[in-house]
Design an enzyme around this catalytic site. Structure first.
Site, mmCIF file in Angstrom:
data_model
loop_
_atom_site.group_PDB
_atom_site.id
_atom_site.type_symbol
_atom_site.label_atom_id
_atom_site.label_comp_id
_atom_site.label_asym_id
_atom_site.label_seq_id
_atom_site.Cartn_x
_atom_site.Cartn_y
_atom_site.Cartn_z
ATOM 1 N N LYS A 119 0.827 -1.166 0.174
ATOM 2 C CA LYS A 119 -0.074 0.074 -0.027
ATOM 3 C C LYS A 119 0.844 1.343 -0.087
ATOM 4 O O LYS A 119 0.514 2.037 -0.708
ATOM 5 C CB LYS A 119 -0.876 0.048 1.125
ATOM 6 C CG LYS A 119 -2.013 -1.100 1.354
ATOM 7 C CD LYS A 119 -2.757 -0.903 2.387
ATOM 8 C CE LYS A 119 -2.577 -0.959 3.762
ATOM 9 N NZ LYS A 119 -2.041 -2.102 3.955
ATOM 10 N N ARG A 148 -11.494 1.506 9.083
ATOM 11 C CA ARG A 148 -11.034 0.445 9.384
ATOM 12 C C ARG A 148 -12.518 -0.773 9.454
ATOM 13 O O ARG A 148 -12.278 -1.940 9.729
ATOM 14 C CB ARG A 148 -10.172 0.218 10.517
ATOM 15 C CG ARG A 148 -8.864 0.885 10.240
ATOM 16 C CD ARG A 148 -8.021 0.926 11.338
ATOM 17 N NE ARG A 148 -6.779 1.306 11.114
ATOM 18 C CZ ARG A 148 -5.581 0.865 10.792
ATOM 19 N NH1 ARG A 148 -5.825 -0.470 10.409
ATOM 20 N NH2 ARG A 148 -4.342 1.480 10.731
ATOM 21 N N ARG A 159 12.033 -10.491 4.921
ATOM 22 C CA ARG A 159 12.548 -9.209 4.822
ATOM 23 C C ARG A 159 13.622 -8.670 6.193
ATOM 24 O O ARG A 159 13.580 -9.285 7.084
ATOM 25 C CB ARG A 159 11.345 -8.138 5.162
ATOM 26 C CG ARG A 159 10.234 -8.404 4.103
ATOM 27 C CD ARG A 159 9.343 -7.011 4.014
ATOM 28 N NE ARG A 159 8.409 -7.137 5.362
ATOM 29 C CZ ARG A 159 7.370 -6.574 5.604
ATOM 30 N NH1 ARG A 159 6.865 -5.927 4.726
ATOM 31 N NH2 ARG A 159 6.704 -6.435 6.659
ATOM 32 N N ARG A 188 12.792 -6.931 11.565
ATOM 33 C CA ARG A 188 11.844 -6.532 12.576
ATOM 34 C C ARG A 188 11.345 -7.887 13.544
ATOM 35 O O ARG A 188 11.252 -8.875 12.854
ATOM 36 C CB ARG A 188 10.609 -6.015 11.987
ATOM 37 C CG ARG A 188 11.104 -4.553 11.669
ATOM 38 C CD ARG A 188 9.696 -3.877 10.897
ATOM 39 N NE ARG A 188 8.413 -4.237 10.981
ATOM 40 C CZ ARG A 188 7.156 -3.758 10.923
ATOM 41 N NH1 ARG A 188 7.362 -2.989 9.922
ATOM 42 N NH2 ARG A 188 6.176 -4.145 11.109
ATOM 43 N N ARG A 222 -1.614 -11.401 11.448
ATOM 44 C CA ARG A 222 -1.990 -10.011 11.253
ATOM 45 C C ARG A 222 -2.761 -10.152 9.992
ATOM 46 O O ARG A 222 -3.666 -9.596 9.783
ATOM 47 C CB ARG A 222 -0.547 -9.410 10.714
ATOM 48 C CG ARG A 222 0.176 -9.036 11.751
ATOM 49 C CD ARG A 222 1.140 -7.775 11.752
ATOM 50 N NE ARG A 222 1.948 -7.788 10.457
ATOM 51 C CZ ARG A 222 3.149 -7.637 10.356
ATOM 52 N NH1 ARG A 222 3.832 -7.652 11.481
ATOM 53 N NH2 ARG A 222 3.737 -7.756 9.051
#
Length: 235
Positions: free
Chosen positions: A29, A104, A143, A177, A188
């Site tokens: 996004k 949301r 990542r 992270r 998530r």
């Protein structure tokens, strides 16, 4: 891509589209919003950024938000909508906006519809960046970034040219992270689907939902989004 628009609605005065990007963490996004800003002049409006700016500027809505946050509470939808309304009245958003992080819930979406209608506007397109969950988990879990310059890499899709050395700055320290792991990514994604399903239904019923394959290349996704926004602006 699906979703026929029955009542494309843009700002009556400027022809400025209101675009909502929907997609789970890792769907791109942020990257695609920046592309739309650069290519079409739209302004990405993040609820967090707007809240901080309103608090710093001392607007009535910003002061209300500040008092709630200082008391450890959650800023109400009414305050967020007031801040969003103030922001959308500013001249730099005349070309259109991309809403990031709001709405949301279905309740927030309905309240947003009312706010926009009062200003002679409505959502021109709610674009769902569609992902394959398992592929997305692999994308997120791999990542890592350079500890010195922040350049992003991936175990599978973007490795350093020289093992252990950043392509950009030559740094040799890398970090991940804590939440970039398969278990957290799966949680998530589930939370996103549970939360977003009512929004998908809401915008589909309005005839403004569009679906874009977010597993395609960045350029392909950008091209699809650019076509949608160009079509909105042409009305």
């Amino acid at each position: 891509m699906v979703g026929e628009q029955t009542d494309t609605c843009v700002d009556a005065g400027t022809g400025a589209p209101v675009v909502i990007l929907l997609g789970p963490p890792g769907a791109g996004k942020g990257t695609q919003a920046r592309r739309l800003e650069e290519g079409h002049g739209l302004v990405q409006l993040s609820t967090g950024d707007m809240l901080r700016a309103a608090v710093a500027a001392g607007t009535p809505a910003g002061l209300a938000a500040k008092s709630v946050m200082e008391a450890g509470g959650l800023v109400s939808d009414e305050i967020v909508l007031a801040i969003l309304s103030d922001r959308m009245a500013q001249p730099d958003v005349a070309a259109g906006v991309i809403l990031d992080g709001f709405p949301r819930t279905a309740g927030q979406a309905a309240a947003l519809d009312d706010m926009l209608a009062a200003a002679g506007q409505c959502v021109g397109a709610a674009i769902s960046l569609e992902v394959d969950d398992e592929a997305m988990i692999a994308r997120v879990a791999g990542r890592f970034t350079c500890g010195r310059c922040g350049e992003g890499y991936h175990d599978q899709f973007k490795q350093t040219r020289q093992e252990g050395v950043c392509d950009k700055c030559g740094g040799t320290e890398f970090k991940r992270r804590a939440d970039d792991n398969a278990e957290t990514a799966r949680e998530r994604l589930k939370a996103y689907h549970d939360q977003t399903a009512p929004l998908i239904a809401h915008y589909e019923s309005m005839g403004v939902l569009q679906r874009v394959d977010a597993m395609a290349s960045i350029e392909e996704v950008a091209g699809a989004l650019g076509q949608l926004v160009s079509a909105l602006s042409a009305h």
